[in-house]
Enzyme design. Structure first.
Site, PDB file in Angstrom:
ATOM      1  N   THR A 132     -21.497 -38.645   1.997  1.00  8.78           N
ATOM      2  CA  THR A 132     -21.090 -39.754   1.156  1.00  8.78           C
ATOM      3  C   THR A 132     -20.392 -40.823   1.817  1.00  8.78           C
ATOM      4  O   THR A 132     -19.949 -40.834   2.968  1.00  8.78           O
ATOM      5  CB  THR A 132     -20.094 -39.052   0.187  1.00  8.78           C
ATOM      6  OG1 THR A 132     -19.684 -40.217  -0.953  1.00  8.78           O
ATOM      7  CG2 THR A 132     -18.871 -38.475   0.655  1.00  8.78           C
ATOM      8  N   ASP A 133     -20.520 -41.923   1.059  1.00  7.83           N
ATOM      9  CA  ASP A 133     -19.971 -43.327   1.599  1.00  7.83           C
ATOM     10  C   ASP A 133     -18.195 -43.232   1.514  1.00  7.83           C
ATOM     11  O   ASP A 133     -17.625 -44.090   1.986  1.00  7.83           O
ATOM     12  CB  ASP A 133     -20.717 -44.587   1.014  1.00  7.83           C
ATOM     13  CG  ASP A 133     -20.347 -44.541  -0.608  1.00  7.83           C
ATOM     14  OD1 ASP A 133     -19.737 -43.561  -1.034  1.00  7.83           O
ATOM     15  OD2 ASP A 133     -20.895 -45.596  -1.249  1.00  7.83           O
ATOM     16  N   GLU A 134     -17.828 -42.302   0.748  1.00  4.84           N
ATOM     17  CA  GLU A 134     -16.563 -42.138   0.653  1.00  4.84           C
ATOM     18  C   GLU A 134     -15.667 -41.793   1.670  1.00  4.84           C
ATOM     19  O   GLU A 134     -14.406 -42.065   1.672  1.00  4.84           O
ATOM     20  CB  GLU A 134     -16.165 -41.348  -0.797  1.00  4.84           C
ATOM     21  CG  GLU A 134     -16.436 -41.959  -2.029  1.00  4.84           C
ATOM     22  CD  GLU A 134     -16.340 -40.927  -3.189  1.00  4.84           C
ATOM     23  OE1 GLU A 134     -15.053 -40.565  -3.332  1.00  4.84           O
ATOM     24  OE2 GLU A 134     -16.949 -40.675  -4.347  1.00  4.84           O
ATOM     25  N   TYR A 158     -11.298 -34.994  -1.713  1.00  2.00           N
ATOM     26  CA  TYR A 158     -12.809 -34.914  -1.637  1.00  2.00           C
ATOM     27  C   TYR A 158     -13.328 -35.414  -0.381  1.00  2.00           C
ATOM     28  O   TYR A 158     -13.999 -34.769   0.336  1.00  2.00           O
ATOM     29  CB  TYR A 158     -13.655 -35.286  -2.787  1.00  2.00           C
ATOM     30  CG  TYR A 158     -15.080 -35.581  -2.712  1.00  2.00           C
ATOM     31  CD1 TYR A 158     -15.995 -34.840  -2.394  1.00  2.00           C
ATOM     32  CD2 TYR A 158     -15.556 -37.065  -2.964  1.00  2.00           C
ATOM     33  CE1 TYR A 158     -17.235 -34.766  -2.041  1.00  2.00           C
ATOM     34  CE2 TYR A 158     -16.719 -37.320  -2.723  1.00  2.00           C
ATOM     35  CZ  TYR A 158     -17.767 -36.286  -2.449  1.00  2.00           C
ATOM     36  OH  TYR A 158     -19.015 -36.477  -2.090  1.00  2.00           O
ATOM     37  N   LYS A 162     -15.275 -34.177   3.151  1.00  2.00           N
ATOM     38  CA  LYS A 162     -16.575 -34.466   3.627  1.00  2.00           C
ATOM     39  C   LYS A 162     -16.408 -35.081   4.994  1.00  2.00           C
ATOM     40  O   LYS A 162     -17.369 -34.939   5.593  1.00  2.00           O
ATOM     41  CB  LYS A 162     -17.186 -35.787   2.492  1.00  2.00           C
ATOM     42  CG  LYS A 162     -17.539 -34.862   1.316  1.00  2.00           C
ATOM     43  CD  LYS A 162     -18.704 -33.731   1.312  1.00  2.00           C
ATOM     44  CE  LYS A 162     -20.056 -34.292   1.811  1.00  2.00           C
ATOM     45  NZ  LYS A 162     -21.038 -33.344   1.759  1.00  2.00           N
TER      46      LYS A 162
END
Length: 353
Positions: A132-134, A158, A162
């Protein structure tokens, strides 16, 4: 055969369906079937001999080892993850277990299997990790978009888990030579998305006459990627990506959350008009999420330059396809919106009003 983890979840199931429509190669689909996994999404594959579904937990090494020995996949595509930020704030334990421990277990299992392969198969094997970009943190309004070299700065349980999984994947390539590929995508939307995420939640609430809860001032910005475009990008990375490389996948569609909700309301006014009034009248501002990142944006030039991929959908065309799908598949929505899910929605949003 390829092995897909998390293939009953939102992105994973879309990928499995897309793969089997466009390829003669079989899929071994491994999913734990947590609340967000839904076999109903895969109902059209019930008689498809090229789809082999196994309910299993990626944290259980013996089960994963047995599947690799039996089915001998040429690639592992790792979608399985706990992925909802709000849930990670309320209960981070499952995120550490699945996203970190699960990825570690899968990497160890894959490495052992990879080392048993004959030379040609060993060279061709790939482990593709979907992220993810997060993991890159939050951008200000004037910052350039995230690139593949942006420093990691995760801000939620989260995104931290990741990021941890991304680092493990990188380390297994650098240390052991495992031929890995990593993709970091922006916000996905489209068919079969669990209705805790923004777009399907707003559609469901709008149709039910419920408030449309918008966090804070509604000006948090996300880049939106239609799930079908994401699946096409993953196929390109699997086919021609360079082992050890990461590829950002974005839709080139930065939108404020409030603008997304307004666009949804306008579409519903056209496609499913209310007897009286407009859907925008249901918008309600609620207390912001803890540590809410202000802006995400993806620079997707590398994957276009090196692999020739770019999104086919604009935000407007993708959103219209998504809204129409939900309007025509209300039975699927009703099935996944179980009592457990409804209780979670009540608990999450009740304290914010």
């Amino acid at each position: 055969m390829i092995l897909v983890t998390g293939g009953a979840g939102f992105i994973g199931s879309n990928f499995v369906l897309d793969w089997l429509r466009g390829s003669s190669e079989a899929v071994l689909n491994v999913d734990k079937l947590t609340y967000a996994g839904n076999l109903g999404t895969l109902e059209s594959l019930s008689d498809n001999a090229r789809h082999v579904f196994v309910r299993a937990d990626i944290c259980e090494r013996a089960a994963m080892e047995a599947l690799l020995v039996e089915h001998k996949p040429r690639a592992i595509l790792h979608f399985a993850a706990e992925s909802h930020v709000d849930r990670s704030i309320h209960g981070p334990t499952d995120f550490v277990q699945t996203n970190v421990v699960g990825t570690f277990t899968l990497l160890e299992t894959a490495r052992a299997y990879w080392n048993t392969l004959p030379a040609a198969q060993k060279s061709a094997f790939r482990f593709l990790h979907v992220s993810t970009d997060e993991v890159f943190g939050s951008l200000s309004a004037d910052d350039p978009p995230f690139s593949e070299t942006t420093a990691y700065a995760p801000n939620s349980p989260y995104s931290a888990t990741k990021a941890g999984s991304d680092h493990l994947v990188r380390a297994y390539h650098h240390t052991y030579g495992l031929p890995v590929l990593t993709t970091n995508c922006s916000n996905n939307y489209g068919p079969y998305q669990f209705p805790e995420k923004l777009i399907p939640l707003m559609i469901a609430n709008a149709l039910a006459g419920k408030p449309l809860p918008v966090y804070g001032d509604g000006n948090n910005v996300r880049d939106w990627l239609y799930v079908g475009d994401h699946c096409a990008a993953i196929r390109r990375v699997l086919a021609d990506g360079k082992p050890g490389e990461t590829y950002n996948i974005g839709g080139w569609n930065e939108k404020k959350n409030l603008d997304v909700v307004n666009a949804l309301c306008d579409l519903l006014d056209t496609l499913r008009p209310k007897g009286q009034g407009l859907y925008r009248e249901q918008i309600t501002y609620v207390k912001d999420r803890l540590g809410h990142d202000r802006r995400y944006a993806i620079d997707a030039r590398k994957i276009e330059r090196e692999l020739g991929w770019k999104p086919a959908e604009t935000f407007e065309t993708g959103l219209a396809r998504t809204v129409r799908w939900y309007l025509h598949n209300q039975a699927w929505v009703d099935e996944v919106a179980s009592g457990e899910y409804q209780k979670w929605v009540e608990d999450n949003y009740a304290v914010r009003v």
